[in-house]
Design a protein around this motif. Structure first.
Motif, PDB file in Angstrom:
ATOM      1  N   ARG A  84       0.844  -1.192   0.000  1.00 22.79           N
ATOM      2  CA  ARG A  84       0.000   0.000   0.000  1.00 22.79           C
ATOM      3  C   ARG A  84       0.879   1.241   0.000  1.00 22.79           C
ATOM      4  NH1 ARG A  84      -4.886  -1.046  -1.492  1.00 22.79           N
ATOM      5  NH2 ARG A  84      -5.686  -2.918  -0.556  1.00 22.79           N
ATOM      6  N   CYS A  85       0.471   2.235  -0.764  1.00 24.55           N
ATOM      7  CA  CYS A  85       1.174   3.515  -0.809  1.00 24.55           C
ATOM      8  C   CYS A  85       1.053   4.182   0.564  1.00 24.55           C
ATOM      9  CB  CYS A  85       0.563   4.401  -1.883  1.00 24.55           C
ATOM     10  SG  CYS A  85       1.242   6.070  -1.942  1.00 24.55           S
ATOM     11  N   LYS A  86       2.158   4.730   1.076  1.00 26.29           N
ATOM     12  CA  LYS A  86       2.162   5.371   2.404  1.00 26.29           C
ATOM     13  C   LYS A  86       1.353   6.658   2.425  1.00 26.29           C
ATOM     14  CE  LYS A  86       5.145   2.638   4.481  1.00 26.29           C
ATOM     15  NZ  LYS A  86       4.842   1.833   5.630  1.00 26.29           N
ATOM     16  N   VAL A  87       1.137   7.282   1.267  1.00 23.06           N
ATOM     17  CA  VAL A  87       0.423   8.556   1.214  1.00 23.06           C
ATOM     18  C   VAL A  87      -1.065   8.357   0.951  1.00 23.06           C
ATOM     19  CG1 VAL A  87       0.244  10.762   0.006  1.00 23.06           C
ATOM     20  CG2 VAL A  87       2.480   9.784   0.475  1.00 23.06           C
ATOM     21  N   CYS A  88      -1.390   7.698  -0.171  1.00 25.33           N
ATOM     22  CA  CYS A  88      -2.803   7.610  -0.568  1.00 25.33           C
ATOM     23  C   CYS A  88      -3.441   6.252  -0.281  1.00 25.33           C
ATOM     24  CB  CYS A  88      -2.958   7.949  -2.046  1.00 25.33           C
ATOM     25  SG  CYS A  88      -2.146   6.791  -3.151  1.00 25.33           S
ATOM     26  N   GLY A  89      -2.639   5.227  -0.012  1.00 30.51           N
ATOM     27  CA  GLY A  89      -3.179   3.923   0.352  1.00 30.51           C
ATOM     28  C   GLY A  89      -3.559   3.026  -0.815  1.00 30.51           C
ATOM     29  N   ALA A  99      10.353   0.260  -2.006  1.00 34.30           N
ATOM     30  CA  ALA A  99       9.209   0.966  -2.592  1.00 34.30           C
ATOM     31  C   ALA A  99       8.178   1.288  -1.515  1.00 34.30           C
ATOM     32  CB  ALA A  99       8.580   0.129  -3.685  1.00 34.30           C
ATOM     33  N   LYS A 100       7.808   2.579  -1.433  1.00 34.52           N
ATOM     34  CA  LYS A 100       6.830   3.017  -0.435  1.00 34.52           C
ATOM     35  C   LYS A 100       5.629   3.726  -1.049  1.00 34.52           C
ATOM     36  CE  LYS A 100      10.105   4.017   3.277  1.00 34.52           C
ATOM     37  NZ  LYS A 100      10.596   5.086   4.144  1.00 34.52           N
ATOM     38  N   TYR A 101       5.813   4.305  -2.230  1.00 35.08           N
ATOM     39  CA  TYR A 101       4.802   5.190  -2.793  1.00 35.08           C
ATOM     40  C   TYR A 101       4.377   4.745  -4.188  1.00 35.08           C
ATOM     41  CZ  TYR A 101       7.117   8.025   0.755  1.00 35.08           C
ATOM     42  OH  TYR A 101       7.678   8.470   1.910  1.00 35.08           O
ATOM     43  N   CYS A 102       3.136   5.061  -4.533  1.00 38.10           N
ATOM     44  CA  CYS A 102       2.670   4.828  -5.908  1.00 38.10           C
ATOM     45  C   CYS A 102       3.361   5.861  -6.807  1.00 38.10           C
ATOM     46  CB  CYS A 102       1.151   4.963  -5.980  1.00 38.10           C
ATOM     47  SG  CYS A 102       0.519   6.621  -5.687  1.00 38.10           S
ATOM     48  N   PRO A 103       3.403   5.639  -8.115  1.00 43.05           N
ATOM     49  CA  PRO A 103       4.100   6.585  -9.000  1.00 43.05           C
ATOM     50  C   PRO A 103       3.609   8.029  -8.891  1.00 43.05           C
ATOM     51  CG  PRO A 103       3.603   4.571 -10.185  1.00 43.05           C
ATOM     52  CD  PRO A 103       2.923   4.465  -8.849  1.00 43.05           C
ATOM     53  N   ALA A 104       2.312   8.207  -8.711  1.00 41.45           N
ATOM     54  CA  ALA A 104       1.776   9.569  -8.616  1.00 41.45           C
ATOM     55  C   ALA A 104       2.266  10.274  -7.341  1.00 41.45           C
ATOM     56  CB  ALA A 104       0.252   9.531  -8.645  1.00 41.45           C
ATOM     57  N   CYS A 105       2.224   9.564  -6.218  1.00 42.72           N
ATOM     58  CA  CYS A 105       2.652  10.161  -4.949  1.00 42.72           C
ATOM     59  C   CYS A 105       4.170  10.262  -4.856  1.00 42.72           C
ATOM     60  CB  CYS A 105       2.122   9.347  -3.771  1.00 42.72           C
ATOM     61  SG  CYS A 105       0.340   9.381  -3.614  1.00 42.72           S
ATOM     62  N   ALA A 106       4.890   9.331  -5.484  1.00 46.56           N
ATOM     63  CA  ALA A 106       6.356   9.327  -5.414  1.00 46.56           C
ATOM     64  C   ALA A 106       6.923  10.622  -5.975  1.00 46.56           C
ATOM     65  CB  ALA A 106       6.908   8.130  -6.167  1.00 46.56           C
ATOM     66  N   LYS A 107       6.350  11.084  -7.075  1.00 44.43           N
ATOM     67  CA  LYS A 107       6.830  12.318  -7.693  1.00 44.43           C
ATOM     68  C   LYS A 107       6.708  13.490  -6.715  1.00 44.43           C
ATOM     69  CE  LYS A 107       6.275  14.906 -11.960  1.00 44.43           C
ATOM     70  NZ  LYS A 107       5.537  15.021 -13.219  1.00 44.43           N
ATOM     71  N   GLU A 108       5.554  13.607  -6.066  1.00 40.51           N
ATOM     72  CA  GLU A 108       5.330  14.708  -5.120  1.00 40.51           C
ATOM     73  C   GLU A 108       6.209  14.567  -3.869  1.00 40.51           C
ATOM     74  OE1 GLU A 108       3.899  18.154  -3.454  1.00 40.51           O
ATOM     75  OE2 GLU A 108       3.688  17.428  -5.498  1.00 40.51           O
TER      76      GLU A 108
END
Length: 133
Positions: A84-89, A99-108
């Motif tokens: 699960r993405c740490k930001v949006c889930g 790996a902790k974040y989905c591609p969309a959240c990783a950029k931010e």
């Protein structure tokens, strides 16, 4: 082509792939499906797609038959690489152990981390708190 629900696919859009052990178990369960008769699917008037496939295809099987075996369902639908993405889930397939974040959240997140690092570097303060010469 009809799009499958997101829950019936991995986050990257691919189908769930079965290991050889899971495939044997699924074929045994397929024979217990109410729509299965001598290798044919009564709903489709043809060969049962779940019985001949190495992935999880049949929606009826996925929703009505597979829940009868909770351990098998958990093993198929929650692969170890799925996180699960740490930001949006949202679910992500981890390509590495970091790996902790989905591609969309990783950029931010990486943009914010870089900005924080740059602010710290520009301030002239090192990690000990004293000013550098």
């Amino acid at each position: 082509m009809h799009k499958l629900d997101p829950i019936e696919r991995l986050p990257d859009g691919s189908l769930f792939r079965l290991t050889p052990g899971q495939l044997r178990s699924v074929r045994g369960l397929t024979k217990r499906c109410c729509n299965f008769l001598d290798g044919d699917c009564l709903l489709l008037d043809g060969v049962c797609p779940q019985y001949i496939s190495r992935s999880l295809l049949c929606r009826w099987f996925r929703r009505a038959v597979l829940p009868q075996q909770p351990k098998l369902e958990q093993a198929i639908l929650s692969p170890k690489k799925l996180r699960r993405c740490k930001v949006c889930g949202t679910g992500i397939l981890a390509r590495s152990g970091r790996a902790k974040y989905c591609p969309a959240c990783a950029k931010e997140v990486h943009r914010q981390q870089k900005a924080k690092s740059d602010r710290k570097r520009r301030s002239g303060v090192d990690n000990s708190g004293s000013k550098s010469p």
